[in-house]
Scaffold this motif. Sequence first.
Motif, PDB file in Angstrom:
ATOM      1  N   CYS A   1       0.826  -1.205   0.000  1.00  0.00           N
ATOM      2  CA  CYS A   1       0.000   0.000   0.000  1.00  0.00           C
ATOM      3  C   CYS A   1       0.862   1.258   0.000  1.00  0.00           C
ATOM      4  O   CYS A   1       0.558   2.224  -0.707  1.00  0.00           O
ATOM      5  CB  CYS A   1      -0.930   0.003   1.205  1.00  0.00           C
ATOM      6  SG  CYS A   1      -2.217  -1.250   1.123  1.00  0.00           S
ATOM      7  N   LEU A   2       1.932   1.247   0.776  1.00  0.00           N
ATOM      8  CA  LEU A   2       2.832   2.401   0.791  1.00  0.00           C
ATOM      9  C   LEU A   2       3.512   2.598  -0.558  1.00  0.00           C
ATOM     10  O   LEU A   2       3.714   3.734  -0.997  1.00  0.00           O
ATOM     11  CB  LEU A   2       3.873   2.243   1.894  1.00  0.00           C
ATOM     12  CG  LEU A   2       3.354   2.435   3.314  1.00  0.00           C
ATOM     13  CD1 LEU A   2       4.433   2.077   4.328  1.00  0.00           C
ATOM     14  CD2 LEU A   2       2.868   3.856   3.519  1.00  0.00           C
TER      15      LEU A   2
ATOM     16  N   LEU B   1       2.181   1.897  -3.442  1.00  0.00           N
ATOM     17  CA  LEU B   1       1.171   2.520  -4.302  1.00  0.00           C
ATOM     18  C   LEU B   1       1.009   4.004  -4.013  1.00  0.00           C
ATOM     19  O   LEU B   1       0.873   4.821  -4.935  1.00  0.00           O
ATOM     20  CB  LEU B   1      -0.167   1.796  -4.138  1.00  0.00           C
ATOM     21  CG  LEU B   1      -0.226   0.383  -4.694  1.00  0.00           C
ATOM     22  CD1 LEU B   1      -1.555  -0.275  -4.327  1.00  0.00           C
ATOM     23  CD2 LEU B   1      -0.026   0.375  -6.191  1.00  0.00           C
ATOM     24  N   VAL B   2       1.039   4.363  -2.736  1.00  0.00           N
ATOM     25  CA  VAL B   2       0.933   5.780  -2.368  1.00  0.00           C
ATOM     26  C   VAL B   2       2.124   6.551  -2.924  1.00  0.00           C
ATOM     27  O   VAL B   2       1.967   7.611  -3.552  1.00  0.00           O
ATOM     28  CB  VAL B   2       0.842   5.946  -0.834  1.00  0.00           C
ATOM     29  CG1 VAL B   2       1.017   7.401  -0.435  1.00  0.00           C
ATOM     30  CG2 VAL B   2      -0.475   5.401  -0.330  1.00  0.00           C
ATOM     31  N   LEU B   3       3.326   6.029  -2.720  1.00  0.00           N
ATOM     32  CA  LEU B   3       4.528   6.720  -3.195  1.00  0.00           C
ATOM     33  C   LEU B   3       4.563   6.797  -4.721  1.00  0.00           C
ATOM     34  O   LEU B   3       4.960   7.816  -5.288  1.00  0.00           O
ATOM     35  CB  LEU B   3       5.780   6.027  -2.664  1.00  0.00           C
ATOM     36  CG  LEU B   3       5.986   6.133  -1.157  1.00  0.00           C
ATOM     37  CD1 LEU B   3       7.163   5.275  -0.717  1.00  0.00           C
ATOM     38  CD2 LEU B   3       6.184   7.571  -0.745  1.00  0.00           C
TER      39      LEU B   3
ATOM     40  N   GLY C   1       2.064   7.009  -6.643  1.00  0.00           N
ATOM     41  CA  GLY C   1       1.026   7.914  -7.125  1.00  0.00           C
ATOM     42  C   GLY C   1       1.299   9.381  -6.892  1.00  0.00           C
ATOM     43  O   GLY C   1       0.615  10.238  -7.453  1.00  0.00           O
ATOM     44  N   ILE C   2       2.306   9.699  -6.104  1.00  0.00           N
ATOM     45  CA  ILE C   2       2.569  11.104  -5.773  1.00  0.00           C
ATOM     46  C   ILE C   2       2.958  11.912  -7.006  1.00  0.00           C
ATOM     47  O   ILE C   2       2.389  12.974  -7.270  1.00  0.00           O
ATOM     48  CB  ILE C   2       3.647  11.207  -4.672  1.00  0.00           C
ATOM     49  CG1 ILE C   2       3.091  10.719  -3.347  1.00  0.00           C
ATOM     50  CG2 ILE C   2       4.152  12.646  -4.536  1.00  0.00           C
ATOM     51  CD1 ILE C   2       4.112  10.637  -2.235  1.00  0.00           C
TER      52      ILE C   2
END
Length: 61
Positions: A10-11, A13-15, A17-18
């Motif tokens: 999940c992290l 994916l967050v990174l 997407g930034i």
Amino acid sequence: MWQELGIALCLVLVLEGILPFLCPRHWRGAVLQAARLPDRRLRLMGLTSMLLGTALLYLLH
């Protein structure tokens, strides 16, 4: 262990997407440039990224 793996994914994916969220035009240009690189260079970049991530994880843990 599976929960930690899920959290790590999940992290990621967050990174990931930034950059497309903040500056999509520049991100698109970078992806187009990366698509033109030879396979050998992309593999070397991937290997470098994995080794750097592993070293940082080792140092932080």
